[in-house]
Design a protein around this motif. Structure first.
Motif, PDB file in Angstrom:
ATOM      1  N   GLY A  90      17.313  32.085  12.593  1.00 52.75           N
ATOM      2  CA  GLY A  90      18.730  32.383  12.749  1.00 52.75           C
ATOM      3  C   GLY A  90      19.107  33.809  12.448  1.00 52.75           C
ATOM      4  N   GLY A  91      18.118  34.656  12.170  1.00 51.43           N
ATOM      5  CA  GLY A  91      18.442  36.030  11.798  1.00 51.43           C
ATOM      6  C   GLY A  91      17.349  37.005  12.168  1.00 51.43           C
ATOM      7  N   MET A  92      17.172  38.011  11.323  1.00 46.76           N
ATOM      8  CA  MET A  92      16.254  39.121  11.573  1.00 46.76           C
ATOM      9  C   MET A  92      15.058  39.030  10.636  1.00 46.76           C
ATOM     10  SD  MET A  92      16.938  43.100  10.538  1.00 46.76           S
ATOM     11  CE  MET A  92      16.728  42.731   8.788  1.00 46.76           C
ATOM     12  N   THR A  93      13.885  39.368  11.159  1.00 45.28           N
ATOM     13  CA  THR A  93      12.684  39.492  10.340  1.00 45.28           C
ATOM     14  C   THR A  93      12.094  40.881  10.550  1.00 45.28           C
ATOM     15  OG1 THR A  93      12.207  37.137  10.586  1.00 45.28           O
ATOM     16  CG2 THR A  93      10.419  38.546   9.807  1.00 45.28           C
ATOM     17  N   ALA A  94      11.835  41.573   9.449  1.00 43.47           N
ATOM     18  CA  ALA A  94      11.241  42.915   9.515  1.00 43.47           C
ATOM     19  C   ALA A  94      10.152  43.013   8.456  1.00 43.47           C
ATOM     20  CB  ALA A  94      12.297  43.991   9.284  1.00 43.47           C
ATOM     21  N   THR A  95       8.954  43.376   8.868  1.00 38.27           N
ATOM     22  CA  THR A  95       7.896  43.672   7.904  1.00 38.27           C
ATOM     23  C   THR A  95       7.738  45.187   7.807  1.00 38.27           C
ATOM     24  OG1 THR A  95       6.208  43.490   9.625  1.00 38.27           O
ATOM     25  CG2 THR A  95       6.661  41.521   8.305  1.00 38.27           C
ATOM     26  N   SER A  96       7.359  45.640   6.628  1.00 37.61           N
ATOM     27  CA  SER A  96       7.131  47.072   6.414  1.00 37.61           C
ATOM     28  C   SER A  96       6.181  47.217   5.241  1.00 37.61           C
ATOM     29  CB  SER A  96       8.443  47.807   6.141  1.00 37.61           C
ATOM     30  OG  SER A  96       9.035  47.344   4.931  1.00 37.61           O
TER      31      SER A  96
ATOM     32  N   PHE B  59       8.715  42.511   3.210  1.00 38.04           N
ATOM     33  CA  PHE B  59       9.506  42.033   4.339  1.00 38.04           C
ATOM     34  C   PHE B  59      10.979  42.013   3.975  1.00 38.04           C
ATOM     35  CE2 PHE B  59       8.313  38.385   1.769  1.00 38.04           C
ATOM     36  CZ  PHE B  59       9.512  37.692   1.624  1.00 38.04           C
ATOM     37  N   VAL B  60      11.809  42.013   5.011  1.00 34.19           N
ATOM     38  CA  VAL B  60      13.242  41.785   4.882  1.00 34.19           C
ATOM     39  C   VAL B  60      13.617  40.737   5.922  1.00 34.19           C
ATOM     40  CG1 VAL B  60      15.558  42.763   5.042  1.00 34.19           C
ATOM     41  CG2 VAL B  60      13.696  44.143   4.097  1.00 34.19           C
ATOM     42  N   ILE B  61      14.139  39.617   5.457  1.00 36.77           N
ATOM     43  CA  ILE B  61      14.673  38.574   6.329  1.00 36.77           C
ATOM     44  C   ILE B  61      16.169  38.535   6.064  1.00 36.77           C
ATOM     45  CG2 ILE B  61      14.671  36.105   6.867  1.00 36.77           C
ATOM     46  CD1 ILE B  61      11.757  36.063   5.793  1.00 36.77           C
ATOM     47  N   ALA B  62      16.979  38.641   7.093  1.00 36.95           N
ATOM     48  CA  ALA B  62      18.428  38.717   6.901  1.00 36.95           C
ATOM     49  C   ALA B  62      19.145  37.884   7.947  1.00 36.95           C
ATOM     50  CB  ALA B  62      18.907  40.165   6.964  1.00 36.95           C
ATOM     51  N   GLN B  63      20.197  37.208   7.519  1.00 33.39           N
ATOM     52  CA  GLN B  63      21.013  36.398   8.415  1.00 33.39           C
ATOM     53  C   GLN B  63      22.478  36.642   8.086  1.00 33.39           C
ATOM     54  OE1 GLN B  63      21.669  31.769   8.468  1.00 33.39           O
ATOM     55  NE2 GLN B  63      19.745  32.184   9.535  1.00 33.39           N
ATOM     56  N   GLY B  64      23.275  36.862   9.115  1.00 27.03           N
ATOM     57  CA  GLY B  64      24.694  37.096   8.907  1.00 27.03           C
ATOM     58  C   GLY B  64      25.356  37.585  10.179  1.00 27.03           C
ATOM     59  N   THR B  65      26.634  37.854  10.075  1.00 25.46           N
ATOM     60  CA  THR B  65      27.413  38.307  11.220  1.00 25.46           C
ATOM     61  C   THR B  65      26.821  39.587  11.813  1.00 25.46           C
ATOM     62  OG1 THR B  65      29.404  37.378  10.218  1.00 25.46           O
ATOM     63  CG2 THR B  65      29.710  38.980  11.994  1.00 25.46           C
ATOM     64  N   GLY B  66      26.626  39.592  13.132  1.00 28.24           N
ATOM     65  CA  GLY B  66      26.128  40.771  13.820  1.00 28.24           C
ATOM     66  C   GLY B  66      24.626  40.901  13.844  1.00 28.24           C
TER      67      GLY B  66
ATOM     68  N   ASP C  61      11.752  48.768  12.059  1.00 29.23           N
ATOM     69  CA  ASP C  61      12.329  49.975  11.463  1.00 29.23           C
ATOM     70  C   ASP C  61      13.136  49.704  10.199  1.00 29.23           C
ATOM     71  OD1 ASP C  61      14.363  48.609  12.723  1.00 29.23           O
ATOM     72  OD2 ASP C  61      15.124  50.319  13.860  1.00 29.23           O
ATOM     73  N   VAL C  62      13.079  48.498   9.661  1.00 31.99           N
ATOM     74  CA  VAL C  62      13.853  48.136   8.476  1.00 31.99           C
ATOM     75  C   VAL C  62      12.922  48.057   7.276  1.00 31.99           C
ATOM     76  CG1 VAL C  62      15.228  46.326   7.375  1.00 31.99           C
ATOM     77  CG2 VAL C  62      15.643  46.929   9.773  1.00 31.99           C
ATOM     78  N   LYS C  63      13.364  48.632   6.145  1.00 34.27           N
ATOM     79  CA  LYS C  63      12.555  48.657   4.925  1.00 34.27           C
ATOM     80  C   LYS C  63      13.355  48.083   3.761  1.00 34.27           C
ATOM     81  CE  LYS C  63       9.427  52.275   6.302  1.00 34.27           C
ATOM     82  NZ  LYS C  63       8.394  53.163   5.756  1.00 34.27           N
ATOM     83  N   ILE C  64      12.674  47.860   2.639  1.00 39.41           N
ATOM     84  CA  ILE C  64      13.347  47.229   1.501  1.00 39.41           C
ATOM     85  C   ILE C  64      14.452  48.101   0.924  1.00 39.41           C
ATOM     86  CG2 ILE C  64      11.392  45.764   0.894  1.00 39.41           C
ATOM     87  CD1 ILE C  64      10.729  47.756  -1.363  1.00 39.41           C
ATOM     88  N   THR C  65      14.375  49.420   1.073  1.00 37.51           N
ATOM     89  CA  THR C  65      15.443  50.290   0.577  1.00 37.51           C
ATOM     90  C   THR C  65      16.711  50.183   1.428  1.00 37.51           C
ATOM     91  OG1 THR C  65      14.388  52.101   1.795  1.00 37.51           O
ATOM     92  CG2 THR C  65      13.975  51.980  -0.586  1.00 37.51           C
ATOM     93  N   ASP C  66      16.635  49.488   2.559  1.00 44.36           N
ATOM     94  CA  ASP C  66      17.816  49.302   3.398  1.00 44.36           C
ATOM     95  C   ASP C  66      18.679  48.139   2.927  1.00 44.36           C
ATOM     96  OD1 ASP C  66      16.997  51.383   5.135  1.00 44.36           O
ATOM     97  OD2 ASP C  66      15.684  50.005   6.212  1.00 44.36           O
ATOM     98  N   ILE C  67      18.166  47.321   2.001  1.00 44.03           N
ATOM     99  CA  ILE C  67      18.914  46.149   1.551  1.00 44.03           C
ATOM    100  C   ILE C  67      20.178  46.552   0.798  1.00 44.03           C
ATOM    101  CG2 ILE C  67      18.837  44.144   0.038  1.00 44.03           C
ATOM    102  CD1 ILE C  67      15.848  43.920   0.740  1.00 44.03           C
TER     103      ILE C  67
END
Length: 520
Positions: A91-97, A279-286, A295-301
């Motif tokens: 239901g959302g985004m998965t990013a490994t880094s 990793f960053v797994i995120a779910q939400g509006t947009g 291109d997503v890293k843990i410092t982007d949280i």
């Protein structure tokens, strides 16, 4: 007593349980003036205009939940079977880094969670082990402290199994910080407050997957069983959110992440791919369902949580991360689908695609001064991913290139020199396309740069206007790892500018460049 590193951390949870079972540290909110609330931010649902068990009543419709799974290796999620986590991914985004490694910091919890909480890497927050000897949290506080500073009416909650999470990583401005004792206690407390209270932004830390990693390694059934247990706990927490009376009128951003991985035989702190992967797994509006990002890293949280809560990070904060929606692909990233497998290199796996010397549209590489021969992958400027480049030869500082995203440009005289070549030094120039400029005005050249010296080398940045003679803008004389912002005084009448990056080296180190922009 905590170990200086996580390498012997199976006892960490037990120590926390004995000392801090269900202990709570309550901190008064900041005395700063609250930012005015907009109608869309008004609290809904569970709001009672009263605190719950020491947690102030929330004031916002937009809410965030961050769950940290200590030592969780995303490469093992599918094997373990984790339906609740998989639901978030679907239901959302998965990013490994990849994380840093020494000499920036070892892959340990203090450094990892501090990077997640603050939005900057260890060379800024200065937590390089689990002793927290001299953290730079004054300059780089955790994101919940920033939220409280900007919006004192916000209700903030931290529940963590590992005691340094509520006691050190997150600061005294946070409304309520609780040590859960063990993951079952942490989950129970988190569920209690999410169900009965009204927090606006919540951080939850679960620790016992890491303990299984230390004891058994990632290849054993015991580690997979720990992943399944934590998946069940994630499910309990998510259900507590979804069962809130006001859930349908609330706007939740949910993020799942980890501070480091583990070796197959157990342990971390080193620079192998298994230890560095996060990793960053995120779910939400947009956020697009089922999306995969490189291109997503843990410092982007941290900046993503703040943006969701209505706070735009200030330039003066000098964060390394960006909010998920603000991260834009650059020309180098367009090369990902055309990357190649190894030719002369032997360390990366044979099926890993991670390099090319073909420049993206508009860019070019001038290798007219390069000697023939050398390692094919690094003959002149190349474009690579972290997964490929940092693993060609570890322990030489490549792992410090954490500010690059996705595909980046790299000039590596050390690796190129590992194969016989004609006489001469590495000498290659990366040339940008034309950027439009306004004559008589100041333009700003920005890029991520990691320049590392280990012998005779040079790194120079030039600009030329309308095809004129290149002018020196920057010459590196020392190691540099950060974001450059260079002012260019554009001559009157100039309409176009071209940027050049020239690197020379004799079996020295490297220079990486990424995210090149010219704002006029």
């Amino acid at each position: 007593m905590e170990k200086p590193l996580d390498n012997a951390r199976p006892f960490r949870t037990a120590l926390a349980t004995a000392a801090l079972t269900l202990a709570a540290a309550v901190v008064l909110p900041s005395a700063a003036v609250a930012a005015p609330e907009t109608p869309n931010d008004a609290a809904t649902g569970n709001s009672t205009n009263a605190s719950y068990a020491g947690l102030p009543d929330g004031s916002k419709r937009k809410k965030t939940l961050m769950i940290g799974l200590d030592g969780a290796a995303i490469a093992k999620f599918g094997t373990a079977g984790m339906p609740n986590v998989q639901g978030l991914m679907d239901g959302g985004m998965t990013a490994t880094s990849n994380l840093f490694a020494n000499p920036m910091a070892p892959t340990v919890s203090g450094a990892g969670w501090s990077s997640i909480a603050t939005g900057v890497w260890p060379d800024k927050h200065n937590v390089v082990d689990n002793n927290f000897t001299a953290p730079n949290y004054g300059q780089y506080p955790d994101y919940l402290s920033r939220l409280e500073t900007s919006q004192p009416k916000a209700s903030t909650l931290v529940v963590g199994t590992w005691s340094p999470i509520p006691q050190k990583v997150f600061g005294e401005k946070v409304d309520l910080r609780i040590a859960g004792g063990n993951d079952a206690g942490t989950t129970a407390k988190a569920v209690e407050y999410l169900a009965n209270g009204n927090p606006d932004s919540t951080f939850i830390h679960l620790d016992e997957v890491d303990g299984a990693g230390h004891s058994y390694g990632t290849e054993r059934e015991e580690y997979l069983a720990a992943l399944r247990r934590v998946d069940s706990q994630v499910g309990e927490i998510l259900n507590a959110v979804k069962n809130r009376p006001g859930y349908t009128s609330e706007d939740w951003l949910v993020v799942l992440t980890s501070d480091h991985g583990h070796t197959p035989t157990g342990g971390h702190g080193g620079n192998t791919a298994a230890e560095r992967q996060t990793f960053v797994i995120a779910q939400g509006t947009g956020i697009e369902s089922g999306s995969i990002r490189n291109d997503v890293k843990i410092t982007d949280i941290a900046p993503s949580v703040l943006k969701h809560e209505g706070i735009t990070p200030e330039a003066a904060w000098t964060l390394d991360g960006q909010a998920f929606p603000d991260i834009e692909a650059d020309a180098f990233d367009s090369l990902r689908t055309s990357l190649k497998t190894r030719v002369d290199e032997t360390a990366p796996a044979a099926d890993v695609k991670g390099w090319t010397t073909t420049a993206p549209e508009g860019w070019n590489i001038d290798n007219s001064a390069m000697p023939a021969g050398g390692v094919t992958e690094w003959r002149g400027w190349s474009f690579a991913t972290d997964e490929f480049w940092t693993n060609v030869d570890r322990n030489q500082g490549r792992e410090t290139s954490v500010r690059n995203r996705n595909v980046f440009a790299v000039a590596d005289s050390d690796e190129w020199d590992d194969k016989a070549h004609a006489a001469g030094q590495f000498d290659s120039t990366l040339v940008s396309p034309d950027f439009k400029v306004k004559g008589g005005k100041t333009a700003t050249l920005s890029f991520a740069s990691n320049y590392r010296i280990d012998g005779p080398q040079s790194g120079e940045v030039f600009v030329s206007y309308d095809g004129g003679t290149p002018q020196l803008v920057k010459s590196y004389t020392a190691n540099f790892n950060g974001f450059e912002s260079l002012a260019l005084e554009v001559p009157k009448g100039a309409k176009k500018a071209k940027i050049s990056f020239r690197y020379t080296g004799t079996n020295s180190a490297f220079w990486t460049v990424d995210q090149v922009t010219l704002d006029r």
